[in-house]
Design a protein around this motif. Sequence first.
Motif, PDB file in Angstrom:
ATOM      1  N   LYS A  63      -9.095  -1.123   5.051  1.00 47.56           N
ATOM      2  CA  LYS A  63      -8.674  -2.411   4.515  1.00 47.56           C
ATOM      3  C   LYS A  63      -8.279  -2.213   3.046  1.00 47.56           C
ATOM      4  O   LYS A  63      -9.053  -1.703   2.251  1.00 47.56           O
ATOM      5  N   GLY A  64      -7.041  -2.566   2.724  1.00 45.18           N
ATOM      6  CA  GLY A  64      -6.552  -2.437   1.357  1.00 45.18           C
ATOM      7  C   GLY A  64      -6.184  -1.022   0.956  1.00 45.18           C
ATOM      8  O   GLY A  64      -5.968  -0.752  -0.232  1.00 45.18           O
ATOM      9  N   LYS A  65      -6.039  -0.114   1.943  1.00 46.02           N
ATOM     10  CA  LYS A  65      -5.733   1.280   1.614  1.00 46.02           C
ATOM     11  C   LYS A  65      -5.046   1.956   2.797  1.00 46.02           C
ATOM     12  O   LYS A  65      -5.505   1.852   3.933  1.00 46.02           O
ATOM     13  N   VAL A  66      -3.942   2.629   2.507  1.00 50.33           N
ATOM     14  CA  VAL A  66      -3.262   3.460   3.493  1.00 50.33           C
ATOM     15  C   VAL A  66      -2.986   4.799   2.815  1.00 50.33           C
ATOM     16  O   VAL A  66      -2.169   4.875   1.896  1.00 50.33           O
ATOM     17  N   GLY A  67      -3.694   5.832   3.252  1.00 51.11           N
ATOM     18  CA  GLY A  67      -3.553   7.138   2.601  1.00 51.11           C
ATOM     19  C   GLY A  67      -3.839   6.995   1.113  1.00 51.11           C
ATOM     20  O   GLY A  67      -4.865   6.424   0.728  1.00 51.11           O
ATOM     21  N   PRO A  68      -2.920   7.447   0.260  1.00 53.26           N
ATOM     22  CA  PRO A  68      -3.137   7.351  -1.182  1.00 53.26           C
ATOM     23  C   PRO A  68      -2.781   5.985  -1.784  1.00 53.26           C
ATOM     24  O   PRO A  68      -2.973   5.756  -2.977  1.00 53.26           O
ATOM     25  N   LEU A  69      -2.279   5.070  -0.965  1.00 48.17           N
ATOM     26  CA  LEU A  69      -1.809   3.774  -1.458  1.00 48.17           C
ATOM     27  C   LEU A  69      -2.920   2.731  -1.395  1.00 48.17           C
ATOM     28  O   LEU A  69      -3.611   2.615  -0.397  1.00 48.17           O
ATOM     29  N   THR A  70      -3.050   1.934  -2.466  1.00 47.27           N
ATOM     30  CA  THR A  70      -4.043   0.869  -2.515  1.00 47.27           C
ATOM     31  C   THR A  70      -3.365  -0.436  -2.884  1.00 47.27           C
ATOM     32  O   THR A  70      -2.166  -0.467  -3.154  1.00 47.27           O
ATOM     33  N   GLN A  71      -4.144  -1.499  -2.955  1.00 48.97           N
ATOM     34  CA  GLN A  71      -3.608  -2.812  -3.320  1.00 48.97           C
ATOM     35  C   GLN A  71      -3.102  -2.835  -4.758  1.00 48.97           C
ATOM     36  O   GLN A  71      -2.327  -3.702  -5.119  1.00 48.97           O
TER      37      GLN A  71
END
Length: 187
Positions: free
Chosen positions: A31-39
């Motif tokens: 939740k709020g994170k995909v791989g190195p990507l955050t909100q």
Amino acid sequence: MIKKNAFRAILVVFTLVLVSCSNNDKFKIEKGKVGPLTQKTTMLELDNIFKNDSIVKNLSEGALGDNYFQDDDEYLIYEKGGKHLLTIMPKEQLDSTSTIKSIEIHDARFKTTSDIHLGSTFAEINLVNKPRVETTLSSVTLFLDDINATIAIDKEELGLKNLSPQKVTLEQIPDLAKMKSFVVWFN
């Protein structure tokens, strides 16, 4: 000599474990994170985060354009070799400081902690998530609240005709139905 070899062996094993764990994080969905990507990731940071990959930027004309019904900005992330990994949509168009609105997953290596990925069947999704369902004319959308994601399943997977207004319940979805799209929302 034996101590040096044992130390080297332990060092090699530790390095392999460290590398494999960091590689798993590269494709982890939370939740709020995909791989190195955050909100908190901005569009400006994408070039640095994906410096070893290719980014195709499809930018809209925003409020300056003539086309009222134009698409939003899209950042398509491709791995070297051409494999499409992600499509990233910013919250604000034509703003490099904007954060991420949504990420569409295109690579099955991206997985949740419960092992849900692009190739998962409905049975696998339903077993660990208990999704809410909403029907559109051409697909069924499953809402996964625990990771703030949506999964679309084409009505043809259900044996229904496209553009059918028929409502679908969870019980009507076949266990082997495959997903058409997997989107993680950052809001």
